[in-house]
Design an enzyme around this catalytic site. Structure first.
Site, PDB file in Angstrom:
ATOM      1  CG  HIS A   1      58.916  49.135  65.721  1.00  0.00           C
ATOM      2  ND1 HIS A   1      59.733  49.846  65.051  1.00  0.00           N
ATOM      3  CD2 HIS A   1      59.305  47.946  66.354  1.00  0.00           C
ATOM      4  CE1 HIS A   1      60.799  48.832  65.068  1.00  0.00           C
ATOM      5  NE2 HIS A   1      60.522  47.950  65.787  1.00  0.00           N
TER       6      HIS A   1
ATOM      7  CB  SER B   1      58.230  45.887  58.123  1.00  0.00           C
ATOM      8  OG  SER B   1      58.988  46.177  59.065  1.00  0.00           O
TER       9      SER B   1
ATOM     10  CE  LYS C   1      66.777  39.165  52.705  1.00  0.00           C
ATOM     11  NZ  LYS C   1      65.520  38.795  52.060  1.00  0.00           N
ATOM     12  CG  ASP C   2      68.839  44.009  58.166  1.00  0.00           C
ATOM     13  OD1 ASP C   2      68.554  43.997  56.929  1.00  0.00           O
ATOM     14  OD2 ASP C   2      67.748  44.456  59.032  1.00  0.00           O
TER      15      ASP C   2
ATOM     16  CD  GLU D   1      80.654  66.584  47.048  1.00  0.00           C
ATOM     17  OE1 GLU D   1      81.072  66.657  46.000  1.00  0.00           O
ATOM     18  OE2 GLU D   1      80.923  65.575  47.833  1.00  0.00           O
TER      19      GLU D   1
END
Lengths: 424, 277
Positions: free
Chosen positions: A219, A223, A247-248, A291
């Protein structure tokens, strides 16, 4: 920090006004992920994966806490308590499959998020700190996932723990005492299982703390975006809410379709059948593999087969495996190009898509393949490219590359994409 | 400085990997390839189709019941089923009374309520299936030094586990002449039995199931192939009794999320309708 044109929180409801005076938590949320956080308007779907990673962490913490209510971290009963969860605990099978596949989903999302960083050079100034914290999160995730895989106390749990802690035995002089100290014994047993459970419970909350720092650091500059051009004016941004929450939300729903399809229809596809055999120190599995999300680094570890003078190959492999991740810490300084986005860096873009991506695909495949020829030769080739990419190609390309012209602003780029003349 | 050190480290790691590659390639190319009998003659499991396969899969309860009978009359002599309790049999369509009666046909270790001495008693629905051997030493002693593995999770503890069980039961055969010709030292040792579906080709278990060995009340086919499929179906159930519920839960969840995805996409388009991006 925020941009001067950011929306300001103005509560009208008396209760919210009262709350704002006493504890301005709604204001904090509003400024962090609400309408008070201006975000570049041109973010593409690569930018969905940060939110998805946060969501995966929440899935893991919630399912993990419920599993811990029924699991018994004792070598005598750990395997049986896992089966008790699968058979007798109400919806226990769903919690365990959600947790096991949640780990895989978390790594898929985080690998994509990291790759976004490579592709758009998100690590470059002024966002170095976000990147460094991100690498710390990734290291913590690896430790957490490794210890979590030990808990069911199946064959791969036991032998994976033995092989991975055995890596510390490669360190000269202190290696073996260190390994014994880490395990609380000469081989993984109850002491190791108990401390792995304790740490597996603790580390997710450490991750959560570092995630908060990661978002805090985000922040400050705000972004990044696909053009790599910084925000200059109000028309470059939209408020996070409702634009990116919408959108998320779409990205999250699409992600959950794939994730739940794994949980309900192929929950064991990403696991190893040997882990449904109880741990047996006297019977070594034919192929010990971790894994899938560790396979690239496991391939690098096993690629070193030849001693370097007095340095044994095993130690070289261990050093290289850790170096493969530690090198990410130095990316902000290895890459000197003034341009961020690979869209405007044609040479780097070719190296990423035609060098790095096939190299990672090969390492993913080879880490799960048996340690025999010709797999080892291919992993040596892929691992050689891996180090060359970050440590040789990236610094040199960023110095000599002729980059494409950047758009004047995000708004210009958006208008050009939509076929309109750039407004001055 | 960072870049200089970085380039040197990169040259070291990449260079040494390429040296190792060259050495490895030379060894690989110059040394004769050593083939092993396991590598050449091991076979992947045969195709097996069960009702529990696929995202719509559910248990064919009659088949699973037949598989249970095969387990009870044949496998249980040597193999335990320690994660399964008699009460679980209710999921196969038996009534509570039937389960109680079935449990009572099995003997489990208990304690004499008066003297406290070890004794054997008829099992209750709350009991788990009993172990055939008191301990691993006894199991080894009776089975040519091999411990018969617990079967509860067998269908999940092998790659393609149900097909593996089916192939192993139907796969016993004479050792092929070509194998003995190519690898004379790989002749099956005395006391072991050749089976190409077993990873190292020779296992201690003799062929356990024969044509017509178990009779089914409803006259279902009891040839080796049918019974092996029945047993595989039973072991899929013992490995994951919740499998059918998992599939049945999954469809509403995934369909709900698909609709949610469409709605979320429309909401996203609606929110962004006036913003170019």
């Amino acid at each position: 920090m925020s941009f001067p044109w950011a929306n300001h929180y103005q509560p009208t409801n008396p209760l919210m006004k009262w709350m704002d005076e006493k504890l301005p938590l709604p204001r904090f949320v509003y400024n962090a992920i609400g309408a008070g956080y201006p975000v570049p308007r041109n973010l593409n779907y690569w930018w969905n994966f940060g939110v998805l990673a946060g969501f995966c962490l929440m899935i893991q913490i919630v399912t993990g806490i419920i599993l811990a209510m029924h699991y018994a971290p004792n070598a005598l009963v750990a395997f049986d308590s896992t089966e008790h969860i699968m058979r007798d605990v109400n919806w226990g099978w769903m919690m365990r499959y959600a947790h096991a596949n949640g780990a895989s989903a978390f790594f898929v999302v985080v690998y994509t998020h990291i790759f976004r960083g490579f592709l758009f050079s998100s690590y470059k100034a002024p966002r170095e700190m976000i990147w460094l914290l991100g690498v710390v999160i990734f290291l913590l995730m690896m430790a957490t996932a490794f210890m979590g895989y030990v808990l069911p106390w199946g064959q791969m749990s036991f032998w994976g723990a033995k092989v991975i802690t055995g890596l510390f035995g490669a360190i000269p002089l202190v290696g073996e005492p260190l390994q014994v100290w880490l395990l609380g014994g000469f081989a993984p047993d109850n002491a190791a299982l108990n401390r792995f459970f304790s740490l597996h419970f603790l580390l997710p909350f450490v991750i959560l703390g570092v995630v908060i720092l990661h978002i805090w650091a985000l922040h400050i500059p705000g972004s990044s975006n696909p053009t790599g051009v910084e925000v200059k004016q109000e028309s470059d941004t939209v408020p996070f809410h409702p634009y990116y929450t919408a959108k998320d939300g779409f990205g999250l729903a699409a992600f959950l379709v794939i994730y739940t399809a794994f949980v309900f229809f192929m929950p064991n596809a990403l696991g190893h059948p040997d882990n449904y055999i109880p741990a047996n120190p006297l019977s070594t599995p034919a192929h010990i593999v971790p894994e899938w999300y560790f396979w690239p680094f496991y391939a690098i570890l096993r690629a070193f087969t030849f001693d370097f003078f007095f340095v044994p190959a095993k130690l070289l492999g261990v050093l290289a495996m850790f170096a493969a991740i530690l090198v990410w810490f130095f990316l902000p300084w290895l890459d000197t190009s003034p341009v961020r986005s690979a869209r405007y860096r044609p040479l780097l873009r070719k190296f990423i898509w035609f060098g790095f991506v096939p190299c990672m695909a090969a390492l993913f495949y080879l880490g799960g393949a048996p340690a025999e020829e010709p797999y080892v030769m291919f992993s040596q080739l892929a691992a050689a490219y891996y180090f060359a990419h970050f440590l040789i190609i990236l610094p040199i390309v960023s110095m000599i590359e002729k980059t494409k012209p950047l758009p004047n602003s995000i708004t210009d780029a958006v208008l050009a994409k939509n076929g309109e003349a750039a407004a001055e | 400085m960072v870049r200089l050190i970085g380039i040197l480290v990169g040259i070291f790691f990449s260079g040494w990997l390429l040296v190792s590659l060259a050495v490895g390639f030379f060894t690989w190319a110059s040394e004769p390839k050593v083939e092993t009998a396991e590598h050449v003659f091991h076979e992947h499991p045969k195709a097996l189709h069960l009702a529990s396969d696929g995202p719509f899969g559910h248990f064919d309860l009659q088949q699973v019941q037949r598989g249970y009978k095969v387990y009870k009359e044949v496998c249980s002599a040597c193999h335990s089923l320690r994660h399964v309790a008699f009460r679980d049999l209710e999921q196969l369509g038996y009534t509570e009374a039937q389960v109680k009666a079935e449990a009572a046909t099995w003997m489990v270790p208990g304690i004499d309520p008066v003297t406290g001495e070890d004794t054997m008693r008829a099992a209750l629905p709350t009991d788990y299936f009993p172990k055939p051997y008191p301990n691993d030493v006894a199991a080894r002693a009776a089975n040519n030094n091999a411990i018969p593995p617990d079967l509860s999770l067998m269908a999940k503890a092998r790659h393609n586990g149900d097909a593996y069980v089916y192939s192993l039961l139907t796969g016993y055969q004479e050792q092929p002449a070509e194998l003995l010709e190519e690898f004379p030292e790989a002749k099956t040792p005395d006391g072991l039995h050749y089976n190409p579906y077993f990873p190292n080709l020779n296992l201690a278990m003799a062929q356990p199931l024969m044509d017509g060995q178990v009779d089914f009340d409803d006259g279902s086919p009891n040839d080796l192939d049918s019974m092996s499929q029945d047993l595989a179906a039973f072991l899929v159930w013992t490995a994951e009794p919740t499998l059918a519920k998992r599939h049945a839960t999954g469809w509403p969840v995934v369909l709900f999320l698909l609709i949610a995805t469409v709605l979320a996409y429309l909401a996203y388009r609606n929110v962004w309708r006036n913003e170019k991006h």
